[in-house]
Scaffold this active site. Structure first.
Site, mmCIF file in Angstrom:
data_model
loop_
_atom_site.group_PDB
_atom_site.id
_atom_site.type_symbol
_atom_site.label_atom_id
_atom_site.label_comp_id
_atom_site.label_asym_id
_atom_site.label_seq_id
_atom_site.Cartn_x
_atom_site.Cartn_y
_atom_site.Cartn_z
ATOM 1 C CE LYS A 177 -4.384 -1.882 1.378
ATOM 2 N NZ LYS A 177 -5.533 -1.870 2.311
ATOM 3 N NE ARG A 184 -7.836 -8.518 0.269
ATOM 4 C CZ ARG A 184 -7.441 -7.789 -0.767
ATOM 5 N NH1 ARG A 184 -6.417 -6.946 -0.634
ATOM 6 N NH2 ARG A 184 -8.041 -7.890 -1.937
#
Length: 286
Positions: free
Chosen positions: A229, A263
């Protein structure tokens, strides 16, 4: 950080055992425009092969998504999303034992995915984006991931602001979990996710990571999704394709601080890193 040992109940009488070790959710994006791997697995055979490869590397769950939720993204129709994900879910369900998750906020897509073999609904809107979604979860017996997001993917990174990000995210997740439970989703089917990068700036993300023990104490299994991210890019200066090492750092720290499930796009290195982390934290290694 001591984690609670518990079962996540699944349709058909199955369950995932949580708390013994950190479980891995592998990402299978069937999209042309996801921020990290968009377009790589649009072909059904390629997506199924990728999912099977993630299982071979150690994924316990496969999260199949047909709509990008990257910052600034636009939604696609339910019909298009179904056409992308259902053949992949059906193919994976025939060929592996991993729990298959559908990453969607549309009830029509979730229902089709559950019929094709999915057993978990991962909804970035915490079942608020579609008024029919909770009924689909109840009727199918799906486990659900309730995530916090400020705004929508189109708007969420436009100057997000909080008075106390940890308290506000935690309160929202408890409120949504209680509402979903009251509607008929059993408590043993509910997972919460603080939504790293979904309406949060760098400091918000770091504060949530730092305070994962507070979120773990809310009483629900905790999922952490920080893979590749933007905040990792901000900290390291690395482009998205070179954020593996930062991703490892975020998820190993997250597992040590109480995350039950992580995840990730890169399963194999996470599996090894978590084997060490879980052993050090006195959990059963993989």
């Amino acid at each position: 950080m001591h984690r609670v040992k518990r079962r996540l109940d699944l349709p058909g009488g199955g369950a995932l055992e949580l708390g013994e070790r950190t479980l891995i959710m592998g990402v299978v994006n069937v999209t042309p425009d996801s921020f990290s791997d968009g377009g790589r697995y649009q072909d059904i055979e390629a997506a199924v092969a990728h999912g099977l490869s993630l299982v071979a590397q150690g994924a316990d769950i496969l999260d199949v998504g047909g709509e990008s939720t990257r910052p600034g993204s636009d939604p696609v129709s339910a019909e298009e999303e179904i056409a992308r994900v259902v053949p992949v879910i059906a193919g994976l369900a025939r060929q592996c034992e991993a729990v298959i998750s559908i990453d969607t906020n549309k009830a029509q897509v979730a229902a089709a995915a559950m019929a094709a073999g999915a057993r978990l609904i991962n909804d970035v809107t915490a079942l608020t984006g579609d008024p029919a979604m909770t009924a689909v979860a109840v009727e199918s017996g799906a486990a659900v991931v309730l995530m916090h997001m400020l705004g929508t993917p189109k708007t969420m990174q436009q100057s997000p602001a909080y008075d106390d990000v940890v308290a506000e995210v935690g309160a929202y997740l408890v409120q949504r979990a209680q509402a979903v439970e009251a509607a008929g989703v059993a408590r043993g089917r509910i997972i919460i996710d603080p939504g790293i990068g979904f309406g949060k700036n760098l400091e918000h993300n770091l504060s949530l990571l730092r305070n994962l023990p507070r979120l773990a104490e809310l009483g629900y299994p905790l999922l952490l999704g920080a893979s590749r991210k933007a905040f990792i890019g901000q900290l390291t200066g690395r482009p998205v394709e070179l954020r593996l090492w930062g991703t490892l750092g975020a998820h190993v720290l997250g597992a040590a601080l109480g995350a039950d499930i992580v995840r990730v796009h890169d399963v194999a290195p996470l599996r090894d890193a978590l084997a060490v982390c879980d052993a050090v934290m006195a959990r059963e290694p993989r």
